[in-house]
Design an enzyme around this catalytic site. Structure first.
Site, short mmCIF file in Angstrom:
data_model
loop_
_atom_site.label_atom_id
_atom_site.label_comp_id
_atom_site.label_asym_id
_atom_site.label_seq_id
_atom_site.Cartn_x
_atom_site.Cartn_y
_atom_site.Cartn_z
N LYS A 188 100.36 -62.99 46.43
CA LYS A 188 101.05 -64.11 45.77
C LYS A 188 101.25 -65.26 46.77
O LYS A 188 100.69 -65.24 47.84
CB LYS A 188 102.32 -63.59 45.13
CG LYS A 188 101.99 -62.37 44.24
CD LYS A 188 102.43 -62.42 42.83
CE LYS A 188 101.69 -61.38 42.02
NZ LYS A 188 102.36 -60.91 40.83
C1 PLP Z 1 102.79 -59.98 40.04
C2 PLP Z 1 103.55 -60.22 38.80
C3 PLP Z 1 104.66 -59.44 38.48
C4 PLP Z 1 105.08 -58.24 39.29
O1 PLP Z 1 105.52 -58.57 40.57
P1 PLP Z 1 105.91 -57.38 41.58
O2 PLP Z 1 106.56 -58.09 42.73
O3 PLP Z 1 104.61 -56.74 41.99
O4 PLP Z 1 106.82 -56.46 40.88
C5 PLP Z 1 105.39 -59.76 37.35
N1 PLP Z 1 105.03 -60.78 36.55
C6 PLP Z 1 103.95 -61.56 36.81
C7 PLP Z 1 103.61 -62.70 35.90
C8 PLP Z 1 103.16 -61.28 37.94
O5 PLP Z 1 102.07 -62.01 38.19
#
Ligand code: PLP
Length: 394
Positions: A188
């Site tokens: 991310k």
């Molecule tokens: C990556 C993602 C999540 C989950 O995030 P984590 O930190 O891995 O729990 C939730 N919602 C969206 C839209 C995502 O892209």
């Protein structure tokens, strides 16, 4: 010519970790405090400052943060939360984990965001909240969502997992509804390995979330005069962020402006190059009051190429260009939700077509403008390749 003879190295995502991150982690390891230390708080302050205010509550993942918010609302079986069909399964799981039911809404084709025109018809007397997702970092039109929420007395949560840097009318994502949750998963916008943060302008909610992330205690570690002295008035979780992750996070927040400007430069270069290709369409990106975080650039293949998507992605992979799909299918069509909801033939045609026809291309700060030119060239060659294959089989 072409780049097919020469393999390139353009991964879809890669965490940006340097000496500063290494030193920050080593610094934690050379002390004795791995949890409940000062770094989680410092990281929270730095992140709150980055988004421009409010309270920030660090958690062990974005999913944990989403779940905490719904749990704090007191959601239970029979309650409903409106969520987009086109999202990460975590958006829906966070609702379902409380016993409540996620009610899915289709996307609009220009941005891939939840179709706001369809929200009101999904509202019932059991609806408690709307959870929006800023799809690939493009902000949802929050004035319209908030107006619907106000009219029906609903809470608004932002799944801002891909929205570090997203702004709507100058306000950062995460502060546009009742609360927002960010993800620091490795690919991310910034990372803490695993981790997340909840942001909110609501002080009482912030206090509740701080207790709930730590077993439901009534006093946080730093509020205790005597160690071990606390009461537990409610259920709770162990969703805290550890000091190693928080130390990483604090360094990464300091680099976000650079990360985001590299994403924007890459995105604009890639978008410009891709406009020459007739067989694809692009989502609308940054537009007036809508400031994207440029998580990736997703292209939609024209209908004739729909069945060639795997071949195109494989061709790109073979020359070293990483791609992804956001997301593999509308969440209500995934096996768990198909069976748990027993939906009766509802379809999500826009979300479905995005799932079937889109290819997400990388624009992260690990890549350069030259890499963007290589991706454009690679995609052109992939299209020539699938065309030659289909004419051979005709
Ligand atoms: C990556 C993602 C999540 C989950 O995030 P984590 O930190 O891995 O729990 C939730 N919602 C969206 C839209 C995502 O892209």
């Amino acid at each position: 010519m072409g780049i097919v003879e020469k393999r390139v190295s353009i991964p879809f995502g890669r965490p940006m970790l340097g000496e500063e991150e290494k030193n920050a982690v080593l610094d934690v390891l050379s002390g004795h405090v791995l949890v409940h230390g000062p770094r989680a708080g410092d990281f929270e302050d730095a992140f709150a400052q980055f988004v421009g205010g409010g309270h920030a509550i660090s958690v062990s993942s974005c999913t944990a943060g989403l779940h905490l918010f719904h749990f704090a609302l007191g959601l239970k079986q029979g309650d409903e939360v409106i969520v987009p069909a086109q999202t990460h399964t975590a958006t829906a799981h966070a609702v379902a984990l409380t016993g409540a039911t996620p009610v899915f809404v289709d996307s609009e084709p220009l941005t891939g965001n939840m179709d706001i025109d369809l929200i009101e018809q999904a509202v019932t007397e059991r609806t408690r909240a709307i959870c929006v997702v800023h799809y690939l970092g493009m902000p949802v039109d929050m004035d319209r969502v908030n107006a619907i929420a106000k009219k029906h007395g609903l809470k608004v949560l932002e799944d801002a997992a891909l929205a570090v840097g997203t702004k709507y009318k100058g306000v950062h994502a995460g502060l546009l509804g009742d609360a927002g949750c960010f993800s620091f998963y490795p690919v991310k916008h910034m990372t803490t390995a695993e981790g997340g943060i909840v942001t909110t302008n609501d002080e009482a909610l912030a206090d509740a979330l701080r207790g709930l992330r730590a077993f439901g205690v009534d006093r946080t570690h730093s509020q205790r005069h005597v160690p071990g002295q606390y009461d537990v008035p409610r259920l709770g979780f162990n969703y805290r962020m550890n000091e190693i992750s928080a130390a990483l996070g604090e360094v990464q927040v300091g680099r976000l402006d650079d990360f985001l400007s590299a994403r924007r430069t890459n995105y604009e270069a890639l978008e410009k190059g891709l406009r020459e290709i007739d067989e694809i369409t692009l989502f609308q990106s940054t537009n007036g009051h809508f400031q994207s975080s440029y998580y990736c650039l997703s292209v939609m293949l024209n209908e004739e190429l729909m069945n060639d998507r795997s071949s195109i992605m494989e061709f790109l992979k073979n020359i070293g260009i990483g791609t992804s799909i956001y997301y593999p299918g509308p969440v209500p069509n995934l096996t768990y939700y198909k069976y748990s909801l027993g939906e009766k033939g509802q379809t999500y045609p826009v979300a479905q077509s995005i799932s079937e026809r889109s290819i997400a291309l990388p624009v992260g700060p690990h890549l350069s403008e030259d890499d963007m030119a290589t991706i454009v060239q690679g995609l052109k060659e992939a299209l020539i390749h699938v065309r030659s294959q289909s004419s051979a089989s005709n």
